[in-house]
Design an enzyme around this catalytic site. Sequence first.
Site, mmCIF file in Angstrom:
data_model
loop_
_atom_site.group_PDB
_atom_site.id
_atom_site.type_symbol
_atom_site.label_atom_id
_atom_site.label_comp_id
_atom_site.label_asym_id
_atom_site.label_seq_id
_atom_site.Cartn_x
_atom_site.Cartn_y
_atom_site.Cartn_z
ATOM 1 N N ASP A 154 -7.724 -9.694 -50.777
ATOM 2 C CA ASP A 154 -7.875 -11.042 -50.218
ATOM 3 C C ASP A 154 -8.577 -11.968 -51.204
ATOM 4 O O ASP A 154 -9.311 -12.867 -50.823
ATOM 5 C CB ASP A 154 -8.659 -10.963 -48.900
ATOM 6 C CG ASP A 154 -8.495 -12.211 -48.056
ATOM 7 O OD1 ASP A 154 -7.417 -12.823 -48.104
ATOM 8 O OD2 ASP A 154 -9.452 -12.582 -47.342
ATOM 9 N N LYS A 183 -3.044 -11.405 -50.849
ATOM 10 C CA LYS A 183 -3.069 -12.858 -50.647
ATOM 11 C C LYS A 183 -2.609 -13.561 -51.914
ATOM 12 O O LYS A 183 -3.116 -13.282 -53.004
ATOM 13 C CB LYS A 183 -4.468 -13.348 -50.278
ATOM 14 C CG LYS A 183 -4.522 -14.880 -50.121
ATOM 15 C CD LYS A 183 -5.752 -15.357 -49.404
ATOM 16 C CE LYS A 183 -6.984 -15.327 -50.281
ATOM 17 N NZ LYS A 183 -8.154 -15.901 -49.587
ATOM 18 N N TRP A 186 -11.043 7.393 -39.533
ATOM 19 C CA TRP A 186 -10.836 6.268 -40.458
ATOM 20 C C TRP A 186 -11.945 6.229 -41.506
ATOM 21 O O TRP A 186 -13.119 6.189 -41.180
ATOM 22 C CB TRP A 186 -10.781 4.960 -39.672
ATOM 23 C CG TRP A 186 -10.708 3.726 -40.538
ATOM 24 C CD1 TRP A 186 -9.968 3.549 -41.655
ATOM 25 C CD2 TRP A 186 -11.419 2.497 -40.327
ATOM 26 N NE1 TRP A 186 -10.144 2.295 -42.166
ATOM 27 C CE2 TRP A 186 -11.033 1.615 -41.358
ATOM 28 C CE3 TRP A 186 -12.327 2.042 -39.371
ATOM 29 C CZ2 TRP A 186 -11.534 0.311 -41.464
ATOM 30 C CZ3 TRP A 186 -12.818 0.749 -39.468
ATOM 31 C CH2 TRP A 186 -12.426 -0.095 -40.499
ATOM 32 N N GLY A 199 -15.997 -9.278 -45.391
ATOM 33 C CA GLY A 199 -15.653 -8.013 -44.750
ATOM 34 C C GLY A 199 -14.870 -8.166 -43.465
ATOM 35 O O GLY A 199 -14.777 -7.229 -42.668
#
Length: 760
Positions: free
Chosen positions: A236, A276, A168, A149
């Site tokens: 990721d 990634k 957010w 995280g």
Amino acid sequence: MNKQKKAAYAEQTTTLDKFGSDIIAEIEKLFGKKFSYTKPPNNEWQLPDPNQAFSCDHKEFSSLASLKDSLNEVKNQLSDKKLDEWHQHTSFTNKAGKIIAHIKQAVNAELCTQAWCKFHEILGSFPLLPSDALQNGELNSVHLCEAPGAFIASLNHYLKSHRIPCDWNWVANTLNPYHEANDTLMMIMDDRLIANTLPWWYFGPENTGDVMTLKHLTGLQQFISNMATVHLVTSDGSFDCQGNPGEQEALVSSLHYCETVTALMTLGLGGSFVLKMFTLFEHCSVSLLYLLNCSFEEVHVFKPATSKAGNSEVYVVCLHYLGREAIHLLLSKMMQNFGTDMVEKALFPQHSIPESFLKVHEECCSFFHRHQIETIAENLRLFERMGEVEQARLNALRDCAVEFFLKRFQMKPIARNNWLVKKPRAGCSMNSKWCGQRNKYFCTYNERKILESLTWEEKVAKGCLNQWAEEHSLGNVGKNSILEGASCSLECQLWYILEGQRLPRVKCSPFCDGEVLKSLNEALEKSFVGRASVGALRSLAQQECQSCSVLTESLILSELSELMEVPNEGCVGQRTCLTVGFPLLCDANSPSGLEVKRLESASLSTFSCSLLHDGEPKYQQQLLECLLRSFPELQEGDGLLLPLLSCFTRFTAGLVFILHSCFQHISFACPTSSHLLGASAVLLCAGYQGLPDPVFQYLQQLKKLMGVLLDSDSPQQVLQFVPMENLLKGQLLEFLWDLNTAIAKRQLHLIVQIEQQQMT
């Protein structure tokens, strides 16, 4: 912020003037590994006809294949290096190696890891957050393959430290570290953030968290349906490729494909995507980069300074999404080919990708190839010999990199109450147990490959499993592991029953040493025990093992008596010990003041250790039924003896949590038998305090649901019925860890013993 912290922060924000120009130039180069795709003015880069997608096999691009071969040739020079020594060396030569520790302390960063710093570099290097979203005061982000995280924590720090006023909302996905069928090699087991923010994490309809299934994608779209538009998606993901590091790019290609399709299906118009990747030599990567260049206004490939310079990791940063409508025909085709099988065919035929794109892409690959080769060559040179002058220069570079990071990205501290997890629940994480368990490789890559190539028989003969087999319980380890009764009242109003696909086997457990469980599963799968009939095993296991401490019925009762603090003489009141199974207990000499009562028609002895362990639905049903019949029989202060196969699953852990809440003390006895098919352990529960009626009714509903699933031969089973936050409490987690590790080591010991008998 207090004065001491302000002063410390001021010290950290000094200028770069104290470093020489050559040092600063080298650090600027370290932070400047960015390549941008420049589209031709004739608008030549257009998506091929969707009918051409997945119509051809993969083909090599010769120029890119040459780059791949030369890189692997250099990497092969590392194969004989001891991994711990090489890692220690490259950690020192890493010019950005001091940044993480400094940032964590200087700016009070939450979950400050390498990923945290990498994402902060990305945020500070690209306009990742769409300006219209920030102007409207709203930001919605989705984070794929996100464990533990750090990207989320980094984004939170960026928003708070730069005082960006916005509402957010975030949602995250990762392989579920609590799902028993997930492979630990594929996961990040650090759950410090996950455990304290579980409502924000989406693990899919099967609860696995596998982003590579279409069910997960459609479920995620429903999960984020309350977001008006998604402004940012990050991915990721990766998994362990140590077995074949030269083919990392190809091995991870299907994951990159699924992450990309998920992003393109969820992002709103004008949104950003960060993916990634590793090397970009393969046909699959070329197609993916071409797709992204046709789907976004800008595409950049970035190697953060805090990403170790010697590895192949890069981040593809895509800005200003053109929207689903611009690519909807191709997206439909890609959805049809969603999953692990897409690697069989190329996304685009080689001939459909313009030469102008291939030329730019080759420039990109050459750029990062050159940087990586230079770093590995430099590390190899310094590994052979590093003088004092070179050490001093490296230290200067590392100090300069810290100052450069602070200055370029305008790092500022935030208060603890601005963290995502302001007040973590005490003990609500398995991280303390799992920390340091993974990647305990203290040998070379070549030596590890030799170990992996050994057959099961060779491993037994060479004593490769002796470290576990010799650590099995020589005495009663449970005596040193006593679970004190929970002080809080047991309330189940907000609990829920979680169903998922039936477990094929139990590979992972939050409640056990992962290496021990992995070794036990290998033993069950490949040993004689795994192939033999029950009768054959019973006859083999008749010979007593001299090193095993077999607990007789009398000894078990004596231990429970001690736990209940029942005096042997002058007993004032009679207390009852209810036993599940153990028919001989009623005939054993019970301590004074303790009446033994057997639960009728309750037997769990028909189940034996298998790759499902306690994940077998029928076993779980019978275990639950035993408890439901036991509770009405118990009076205040009574004890309970309950045999267990194991407690690897969330379901069985939930039952132990219930017991933890209604007994004053719980311990365990292990082993209770030297026979492989005997009881693995027995729970000793002392001082019954009662069970609230709502909880009993909840368990009755659970029993009914389990009966329906089993009677209908459903492919589903109950995975969890107590919230994970409750199961990760410190004392309970410690107890379950000790219990399961003792059980696993005992089973492994007995299997190895039988194997050795067979060999002789």
